[in-house]
Design a protein around this motif. Structure first.
Motif, PDB file in Angstrom:
ATOM      1  N   THR A   4       2.259   1.219 -30.402  1.00 38.48           N
ATOM      2  CA  THR A   4       2.773   0.072 -31.151  1.00 38.48           C
ATOM      3  C   THR A   4       3.836  -0.618 -30.309  1.00 38.48           C
ATOM      4  OG1 THR A   4       2.355   1.181 -33.253  1.00 38.48           O
ATOM      5  CG2 THR A   4       3.898  -0.663 -33.278  1.00 38.48           C
ATOM      6  N   ILE A   5       3.605  -1.876 -29.976  1.00 39.04           N
ATOM      7  CA  ILE A   5       4.478  -2.617 -29.077  1.00 39.04           C
ATOM      8  C   ILE A   5       4.956  -3.888 -29.750  1.00 39.04           C
ATOM      9  CG2 ILE A   5       4.664  -3.770 -26.830  1.00 39.04           C
ATOM     10  CD1 ILE A   5       1.779  -1.466 -27.338  1.00 39.04           C
ATOM     11  N   ALA A   6       6.226  -4.196 -29.587  1.00 39.25           N
ATOM     12  CA  ALA A   6       6.782  -5.459 -30.061  1.00 39.25           C
ATOM     13  C   ALA A   6       7.212  -6.289 -28.860  1.00 39.25           C
ATOM     14  CB  ALA A   6       7.969  -5.221 -30.984  1.00 39.25           C
ATOM     15  N   ALA A   7       7.213  -7.589 -29.036  1.00 41.31           N
ATOM     16  CA  ALA A   7       7.731  -8.497 -28.021  1.00 41.31           C
ATOM     17  C   ALA A   7       8.714  -9.441 -28.696  1.00 41.31           C
ATOM     18  CB  ALA A   7       6.606  -9.278 -27.363  1.00 41.31           C
ATOM     19  N   THR A  28      -3.009 -38.977 -24.706  1.00 44.74           N
ATOM     20  CA  THR A  28      -3.554 -37.912 -25.542  1.00 44.74           C
ATOM     21  C   THR A  28      -2.957 -36.575 -25.121  1.00 44.74           C
ATOM     22  OG1 THR A  28      -5.659 -39.076 -25.770  1.00 44.74           O
ATOM     23  CG2 THR A  28      -5.646 -36.732 -26.308  1.00 44.74           C
ATOM     24  N   LEU A  29      -2.615 -35.741 -26.093  1.00 47.69           N
ATOM     25  CA  LEU A  29      -2.095 -34.401 -25.831  1.00 47.69           C
ATOM     26  C   LEU A  29      -2.820 -33.402 -26.720  1.00 47.69           C
ATOM     27  CD1 LEU A  29       1.744 -35.185 -25.812  1.00 47.69           C
ATOM     28  CD2 LEU A  29       0.372 -34.576 -23.810  1.00 47.69           C
ATOM     29  N   ASN A  30      -3.186 -32.252 -26.148  1.00 44.74           N
ATOM     30  CA  ASN A  30      -3.752 -31.142 -26.918  1.00 44.74           C
ATOM     31  C   ASN A  30      -2.644 -30.121 -27.168  1.00 44.74           C
ATOM     32  OD1 ASN A  30      -6.431 -32.172 -26.825  1.00 44.74           O
ATOM     33  ND2 ASN A  30      -6.601 -31.431 -24.718  1.00 44.74           N
ATOM     34  N   TYR A  31      -2.548 -29.623 -28.401  1.00 41.92           N
ATOM     35  CA  TYR A  31      -1.466 -28.680 -28.673  1.00 41.92           C
ATOM     36  C   TYR A  31      -2.002 -27.283 -28.981  1.00 41.92           C
ATOM     37  CZ  TYR A  31      -1.988 -28.612 -33.818  1.00 41.92           C
ATOM     38  OH  TYR A  31      -2.442 -28.426 -35.099  1.00 41.92           O
ATOM     39  N   SER A  32      -1.173 -26.300 -28.645  1.00 47.88           N
ATOM     40  CA  SER A  32      -1.429 -24.907 -28.984  1.00 47.88           C
ATOM     41  C   SER A  32      -0.074 -24.216 -29.073  1.00 47.88           C
ATOM     42  CB  SER A  32      -2.330 -24.235 -27.933  1.00 47.88           C
ATOM     43  OG  SER A  32      -1.731 -24.295 -26.645  1.00 47.88           O
ATOM     44  N   PHE A  33      -0.064 -22.943 -29.475  1.00 49.52           N
ATOM     45  CA  PHE A  33       1.179 -22.198 -29.630  1.00 49.52           C
ATOM     46  C   PHE A  33       1.172 -21.013 -28.670  1.00 49.52           C
ATOM     47  CE2 PHE A  33       0.280 -24.256 -33.674  1.00 49.52           C
ATOM     48  CZ  PHE A  33       1.464 -24.936 -33.896  1.00 49.52           C
ATOM     49  N   SER A  34       2.292 -20.822 -27.991  1.00 50.72           N
ATOM     50  CA  SER A  34       2.337 -19.761 -26.985  1.00 50.72           C
ATOM     51  C   SER A  34       3.772 -19.298 -26.788  1.00 50.72           C
ATOM     52  CB  SER A  34       1.738 -20.270 -25.669  1.00 50.72           C
ATOM     53  OG  SER A  34       2.504 -21.354 -25.168  1.00 50.72           O
ATOM     54  N   GLY A  35       4.019 -18.663 -25.660  1.00 52.84           N
ATOM     55  CA  GLY A  35       5.312 -18.075 -25.338  1.00 52.84           C
ATOM     56  C   GLY A  35       5.072 -16.716 -24.722  1.00 52.84           C
ATOM     57  N   THR A  36       6.009 -16.250 -23.922  1.00 52.92           N
ATOM     58  CA  THR A  36       5.827 -14.963 -23.241  1.00 52.92           C
ATOM     59  C   THR A  36       5.576 -13.833 -24.232  1.00 52.92           C
ATOM     60  OG1 THR A  36       7.165 -15.622 -21.338  1.00 52.92           O
ATOM     61  CG2 THR A  36       6.929 -13.267 -21.740  1.00 52.92           C
ATOM     62  N   GLY A  37       6.373 -13.771 -25.294  1.00 52.55           N
ATOM     63  CA  GLY A  37       6.185 -12.720 -26.287  1.00 52.55           C
ATOM     64  C   GLY A  37       4.836 -12.805 -26.971  1.00 52.55           C
ATOM     65  N   TYR A  52       3.248  -6.570 -32.172  1.00 51.69           N
ATOM     66  CA  TYR A  52       4.109  -7.322 -33.084  1.00 51.69           C
ATOM     67  C   TYR A  52       4.896  -8.362 -32.294  1.00 51.69           C
ATOM     68  CZ  TYR A  52       3.597  -3.633 -36.662  1.00 51.69           C
ATOM     69  OH  TYR A  52       3.108  -2.753 -37.595  1.00 51.69           O
ATOM     70  N   LEU A  53       5.237  -9.452 -32.948  1.00 51.61           N
ATOM     71  CA  LEU A  53       6.176 -10.413 -32.386  1.00 51.61           C
ATOM     72  C   LEU A  53       7.448 -10.384 -33.221  1.00 51.61           C
ATOM     73  CD1 LEU A  53       6.502 -12.635 -30.179  1.00 51.61           C
ATOM     74  CD2 LEU A  53       5.928 -14.282 -31.963  1.00 51.61           C
ATOM     75  N   VAL A  54       8.592 -10.328 -32.535  1.00 51.92           N
ATOM     76  CA  VAL A  54       9.895 -10.438 -33.185  1.00 51.92           C
ATOM     77  C   VAL A  54      10.404 -11.841 -32.897  1.00 51.92           C
ATOM     78  CG1 VAL A  54      12.222  -9.499 -33.389  1.00 51.92           C
ATOM     79  CG2 VAL A  54      10.311  -7.981 -32.799  1.00 51.92           C
ATOM     80  N   SER A  55      10.448 -12.683 -33.918  1.00 50.23           N
ATOM     81  CA  SER A  55      10.797 -14.076 -33.687  1.00 50.23           C
ATOM     82  C   SER A  55      11.197 -14.740 -34.995  1.00 50.23           C
ATOM     83  CB  SER A  55       9.605 -14.813 -33.059  1.00 50.23           C
ATOM     84  OG  SER A  55       9.997 -16.076 -32.548  1.00 50.23           O
ATOM     85  N   ARG A  56      11.498 -16.035 -34.920  1.00 53.32           N
ATOM     86  CA  ARG A  56      11.853 -16.831 -36.100  1.00 53.32           C
ATOM     87  C   ARG A  56      11.138 -18.167 -36.010  1.00 53.32           C
ATOM     88  NH1 ARG A  56      16.911 -20.137 -37.459  1.00 53.32           N
ATOM     89  NH2 ARG A  56      17.312 -19.874 -39.688  1.00 53.32           N
ATOM     90  N   ASP A 131       6.830   1.818 -30.362  1.00 60.96           N
ATOM     91  CA  ASP A 131       6.927   2.693 -29.190  1.00 60.96           C
ATOM     92  C   ASP A 131       7.578   1.998 -28.000  1.00 60.96           C
ATOM     93  OD1 ASP A 131       5.392   5.001 -30.246  1.00 60.96           O
ATOM     94  OD2 ASP A 131       3.732   3.577 -30.282  1.00 60.96           O
ATOM     95  N   ALA A 132       7.486   0.672 -27.949  1.00 60.89           N
ATOM     96  CA  ALA A 132       8.028  -0.077 -26.811  1.00 60.89           C
ATOM     97  C   ALA A 132       8.316  -1.501 -27.236  1.00 60.89           C
ATOM     98  CB  ALA A 132       7.033  -0.072 -25.643  1.00 60.89           C
ATOM     99  N   ILE A 133       9.232  -2.146 -26.503  1.00 63.35           N
ATOM    100  CA  ILE A 133       9.536  -3.555 -26.777  1.00 63.35           C
ATOM    101  C   ILE A 133       9.674  -4.311 -25.459  1.00 63.35           C
ATOM    102  CG2 ILE A 133      12.048  -3.191 -26.897  1.00 63.35           C
ATOM    103  CD1 ILE A 133      11.940  -5.339 -29.232  1.00 63.35           C
ATOM    104  N   HIS A 134       9.177  -5.526 -25.455  1.00 57.19           N
ATOM    105  CA  HIS A 134       9.166  -6.372 -24.262  1.00 57.19           C
ATOM    106  C   HIS A 134      10.162  -7.517 -24.431  1.00 57.19           C
ATOM    107  CE1 HIS A 134       7.761  -9.783 -21.813  1.00 57.19           C
ATOM    108  NE2 HIS A 134       7.253  -8.896 -20.996  1.00 57.19           N
ATOM    109  N   PHE A 135      10.962  -7.749 -23.375  1.00 55.42           N
ATOM    110  CA  PHE A 135      11.900  -8.867 -23.334  1.00 55.42           C
ATOM    111  C   PHE A 135      11.635  -9.678 -22.073  1.00 55.42           C
ATOM    112  CE2 PHE A 135      14.178  -5.457 -25.569  1.00 55.42           C
ATOM    113  CZ  PHE A 135      14.574  -6.107 -26.728  1.00 55.42           C
TER     114      PHE A 135
END
Length: 338
Positions: A4-7, A28-37, A52-56, A131-135
């Protein structure tokens, strides 16, 4: 055995100019959602772990759209809170040949993630459930408020016996005029808490300010990374060396340092469709190998193949399964699969 990993990180809205046009050319622009986590949590979910993602996120239709996208990527949202009004944006212009891709950020400091008040995240609940978390170093660059969340969460995970993962990811445009001077003590704080770190010799020289008499990159790597591993008691250091050709092809070789020994992947050369997010694919491959107890040679070659595949699909987020990556490790491009 799956883990189980969170970012921890911001969800960004990516606004991409079609094809290879510049922003000044297109309407024209195409949109999507992303980010390292997002990228790391999704990639590890595709490899069979629970991500899991830890975010707001903002509590409005834009936040709803982002959350829906995360669910489609296989990311668990239990640790995502709602509040604020904005998402950070970035505009992407695709490079071609010798012209590099260009990213322009907008509205980041006002985003829901970057304005999250103290107490937004339940540190005990998160730290006891993973078990682990990524920053990421991009997150570290945001502001003091975000850095407090980041360090508190890292300490909580360490106290519960989890692995702390840190990707240096220094971005000059985010640190401002003080640049490396401001970043150094903050990076050192994160390194002291980290078990697995993604960096190369340039990160050591520029961000940490260390010097070496070696002139060649490989010699600098051999000289500097073992020092960092020993000083901060880091279990694994990993990264890549990339060479950009003038015909839209890149060459990439991954490396990792573990128990005092370097292991290198095969050098891969490939055509690039979309480079953004490939570093996150590599990091996810290393994490998957470590969490799955692969031998270093298997881990680093798996990670390099994952990065290669990420260059072949649109969008930031890696889309390959474990089987896809293994297939890429042992085959060359072929005909249509039927």
């Amino acid at each position: 055995m799956p883990k189980t990993i969170a970012a921890f990180g911001e969800v960004m809205m990516r606004l991409q100019v079609p094809g290879f046009d510049l922003l000044s050319q297109s309407n024209t622009l195409n949109y999507s959602f992303s980010g390292t986590g997002v990228n790391v949590a999704s990639a590890l979910s595709r490899f069979g772990h629970t991500g899991y993602l830890v975010s707001r996120l903002p509590d409005n239709p834009l936040g709803d759209a982002a959350l829906s996208s995360l669910h489609r990527l296989g990311i668990r949202s239990d640790y995502i809170t709602r509040g604020g009004s904005y998402l950070g944006l970035y505009f992407l212009e695709n490079g071609f040949g010798m012209r590099p891709s260009r990213v322009t950020y907008s509205n980041r400091q006002e985003s829901s993630f970057n304005t999250a008040p103290k107490g937004t995240y339940d540190l005990e609940q998160i730290a006891s459930g993973i078990d682990a978390i990524h920053f990421c170093g991009i997150t570290l660059a945001m502001n003091d408020q975000v850095r407090e969340h980041m360090l508190a969460l890292a300490r909580a995970v360490k106290q519960h016996g989890g692995l702390v993962v840190f990707d240096c990811n220094y971005r000059p445009s985010l640190w401002g005029a003080e640049g490396y001077v401001k970043a150094k003590p903050l990076y050192e704080q994160m390194l002291e808490l980290s078990d697995i770190v993604f960096m190369n010799e340039k990160d050591v020289m520029l961000t940490l300010g260390r010097k070496t008499a070696a002139k060649e990159r490989i010699d600098q790597l051999y000289d500097l990374l073992p020092q960092v591993a020993a000083d901060y008691q880091i279990k694994v250091l990993a990264g890549t060396h990339r060479h950009i050709h003038g015909d839209n092809r890149h060459s990439l070789q991954g490396f990792m340092l573990k128990k005092g020994a370097f292991t290198f992947s095969e050098k891969l050369t490939f055509s690039v469709h979309d480079r953004i997010g490939a570093g996150d694919a590599y990091a996810s491959g290393i994490l998957h190998g470590e969490l799955s107890d692969y031998e270093p040679e298997k881990t680093v070659n798996f990670a390099a193949a994952a990065a290669l595949l990420a260059h072949t699909v649109s969008g930031d987020t890696p889309m390959s399964s474990e089987q896809d990556v293994f297939k890429a490790m042992h085959s060359t491009a072929g005909d249509v699969e039927r």
